[in-house]
Write an enzyme that holds these catalytic residues in place. Sequence first.
Site, short mmCIF file in Angstrom:
data_model
loop_
_atom_site.label_atom_id
_atom_site.label_comp_id
_atom_site.label_asym_id
_atom_site.label_seq_id
_atom_site.Cartn_x
_atom_site.Cartn_y
_atom_site.Cartn_z
N CYS A 161 -3.78 -4.70 -60.90
CA CYS A 161 -2.83 -4.99 -59.82
C CYS A 161 -1.52 -5.46 -60.43
O CYS A 161 -1.51 -6.25 -61.38
CB CYS A 161 -3.39 -6.08 -58.91
SG CYS A 161 -2.26 -6.57 -57.59
N ARG A 201 -12.37 -21.01 -44.77
CA ARG A 201 -11.15 -20.79 -45.55
C ARG A 201 -10.10 -21.74 -45.00
O ARG A 201 -9.84 -21.77 -43.80
CB ARG A 201 -10.70 -19.35 -45.39
CG ARG A 201 -9.53 -19.03 -46.31
CD ARG A 201 -9.64 -17.64 -46.85
NE ARG A 201 -9.19 -17.61 -48.22
CZ ARG A 201 -8.30 -16.73 -48.67
NH1 ARG A 201 -7.81 -15.82 -47.86
NH2 ARG A 201 -7.93 -16.75 -49.93
N TYR A 254 -2.95 -19.79 -38.14
CA TYR A 254 -3.78 -19.54 -36.97
C TYR A 254 -4.30 -20.84 -36.36
O TYR A 254 -4.03 -21.92 -36.86
CB TYR A 254 -4.86 -18.52 -37.35
CG TYR A 254 -4.18 -17.34 -38.01
CD1 TYR A 254 -3.27 -16.56 -37.29
CD2 TYR A 254 -4.35 -17.06 -39.37
CE1 TYR A 254 -2.56 -15.53 -37.90
CE2 TYR A 254 -3.65 -16.01 -39.98
CZ TYR A 254 -2.75 -15.26 -39.24
OH TYR A 254 -2.06 -14.25 -39.84
N CYS A 309 2.86 -5.91 -56.50
CA CYS A 309 4.11 -5.39 -55.93
C CYS A 309 4.19 -5.69 -54.44
O CYS A 309 5.25 -5.56 -53.84
CB CYS A 309 4.20 -3.89 -56.17
SG CYS A 309 2.87 -2.96 -55.36
N GLN A 362 -14.95 -12.87 -41.63
CA GLN A 362 -14.12 -14.05 -41.40
C GLN A 362 -13.74 -14.04 -39.92
O GLN A 362 -13.15 -13.07 -39.44
CB GLN A 362 -12.84 -13.94 -42.24
CG GLN A 362 -11.92 -15.14 -42.08
CD GLN A 362 -10.60 -14.96 -42.81
OE1 GLN A 362 -9.85 -14.04 -42.52
NE2 GLN A 362 -10.31 -15.86 -43.73
C1 LIG Z 1 -2.87 -7.04 -47.00
C2 LIG Z 1 -3.41 -8.44 -47.00
C3 LIG Z 1 -4.13 -8.89 -45.91
C4 LIG Z 1 -4.64 -10.20 -45.90
N1 LIG Z 1 -5.43 -10.60 -44.84
C5 LIG Z 1 -6.03 -11.83 -44.89
C6 LIG Z 1 -6.97 -12.22 -43.89
O1 LIG Z 1 -7.34 -11.45 -42.99
N2 LIG Z 1 -7.49 -13.47 -43.97
C7 LIG Z 1 -7.17 -14.33 -44.99
O2 LIG Z 1 -7.68 -15.45 -45.03
N3 LIG Z 1 -6.31 -13.96 -45.96
C8 LIG Z 1 -5.75 -12.74 -45.95
N4 LIG Z 1 -4.94 -12.35 -46.99
C9 LIG Z 1 -4.72 -13.26 -48.14
C10 LIG Z 1 -5.70 -12.94 -49.27
O3 LIG Z 1 -7.04 -13.16 -48.87
C11 LIG Z 1 -5.42 -13.79 -50.55
O4 LIG Z 1 -5.57 -15.15 -50.23
C12 LIG Z 1 -4.04 -13.57 -51.12
O5 LIG Z 1 -3.74 -12.19 -51.19
C13 LIG Z 1 -3.92 -14.17 -52.54
O6 LIG Z 1 -4.93 -13.67 -53.36
P1 LIG Z 1 -4.67 -12.53 -54.49
O7 LIG Z 1 -3.57 -13.06 -55.36
O8 LIG Z 1 -5.97 -12.39 -55.21
O9 LIG Z 1 -4.25 -11.28 -53.78
C14 LIG Z 1 -4.41 -11.06 -47.00
C15 LIG Z 1 -3.67 -10.58 -48.10
C16 LIG Z 1 -3.18 -9.29 -48.11
C17 LIG Z 1 -2.42 -8.81 -49.33
#
Ligand SMILES: Cc1cc2nc3c(=O)[nH]c(=O)nc-3n(C[C@H](O)[C@H](O)[C@H](O)COP(=O)(O)O)c2cc1C
Length: 485
Positions: free
Chosen positions: A343, A200, A152, A346, A98
């Site tokens: 998961c 994205r 961003y 948390c 990305q």
């Molecule tokens: C530690 C962490 C780092 C993340 N870094 C990015 C990132 O670099 N780019 C991005 O588009 N989203 C980032 N996200 C968002 C995740 O890609 C995702 O959209 C979000 O956690 C919701 O999905 P989930 O419920 O499956 O965790 C990050 C999320 C977490 C928890």
Amino acid sequence: MKLFEPLRINGMTVPNRIAVPAMVTRLSGEDGYVNQDVTDRYVRYARGRVGLIVVEATAVHRAKSGPLLRLCGDEFIAGHRDLARLVHDVSDSKIVPQIIHFMKVARSGWRQTIDMLSEQDIERIIGEFGDAAGRAREAGYDGIELHSAHAYTLSSFLSRRNPRRDLYDGRSLEGRLRMFGRVMTRVRQVVGEDFPVGVRFLAEECIKEGYTVEDAKLIALRMAQLGVDYISLSVGGKFEDAVHREGQPLYPYTGYSGDRCMPGDWYPPLPHAHLAEQIKQYLNARGHSLPVISVGKISDPDDAERLLAEGRADMIGMARQLLADPDWPRKVMEGRRDRILRCIYCNVCKNLDENFREVHCFLWPKGLRQAPEDRADALAPRWPAEGAGLSATCEGGQIRLVWRRADGEGVAGYDIYRAEENGEGRILEAVKSPKALDRTVLGGLAYTYYVRAYDASGHAGPPSNAVRVAVPMPDYVTEQRARHA
Ligand SMILES: Cc1cc2nc3c(=O)[nH]c(=O)nc-3n(C[C@H](O)[C@H](O)[C@H](O)COP(=O)(O)O)c2cc1C
């Protein structure tokens, strides 16, 4: 299962419908090079059979930041080449980085906004995206993803809060779309027609006066018109409502929009699936079939399968769940879903990211930098001969649970299951020692609890004894009801 049907995206065959969306690991140094820990993190997803692996946000420019991968110069290509090769060596998973441009932030709370960008700055940023995309192709990646979400640069142009008043004017949708259009055009020129380019972006900004899914449908349509090959949706994660912490640069996940972006344990499952569904239907109805990736608190294999089978998504993105257990796809494929380390949302991973510390999962044994190995032959933890002895007491509107420690090598923690009235038991939380306090019960309802011990790879032992507790109604409700009777 539909989950395991391959998907073709502009010449790239993704072996199944499971994607790990970009997640910053903070495993690289500030130098931005791919190192062994970064490689191990992504190879682990490949070994777990994740279909599409999106490498964390990788900077297209040289601006200072904490630990973050980079593709802003040719010197970074070699590390990415090794990473892509190693992923390809162990699986048929596809891997795309990305690529991101972000603006400056200062510890004082000041931040650069897009109205401060000159025309030359804009030309430079467009060029940087094109160059980074070219390097990604040279490194052997299967495609790239343009980061046009959250706080961003590209997302700030798309925003309804875009403050520019020129060709990129935030008061019109076309003005807001122009920057993305120019970046996409440049990227295509550099990588060619046959290289997958995904994006994205936000299905909703989740800030005051931010855009909603109504704009997101039109943004998606424009992206499809521009030849974007897939869309991965996120929500929120903005600077506009971020909370400034003294002496710290603003972090865009500290406000309400940050909660929405990484919804915690107090959110229901699948809080954003309806947004992906609406956007997909809108695109499909207009003859565009580019895949839409639905993301947000999806972790249950049946939920994931249902989203695909009902045509509400083309791919399932799981960030925190796959961090917790990168073997999720393999375990589901092999009929071992009871071995998934689930998961609990948390958000310890989110807090580590915020503090520029290496991102790992709370559920892993202490000190591990990567997910524990899946030891299919290991015996699951078991209860001692006298049983788990789970007991529950209700005190002051909370339920206190205690039980005996499980036996067996490597007990990593305990999943607490709770069913409301006679409903289905769902994991409420995971804890490391044999006690817990449930503060989320409502007086007047009855709850049934049981506990399962799990080892480091998610292998859970048998359920404990079940206990049922009827939570008394608070006096003020009983009195009120008596008055009404
Ligand atoms: C530690 C962490 C780092 C993340 N870094 C990015 C990132 O670099 N780019 C991005 O588009 N989203 C980032 N996200 C968002 C995740 O890609 C995702 O959209 C979000 O956690 C919701 O999905 P989930 O419920 O499956 O965790 C990050 C999320 C977490 C928890």
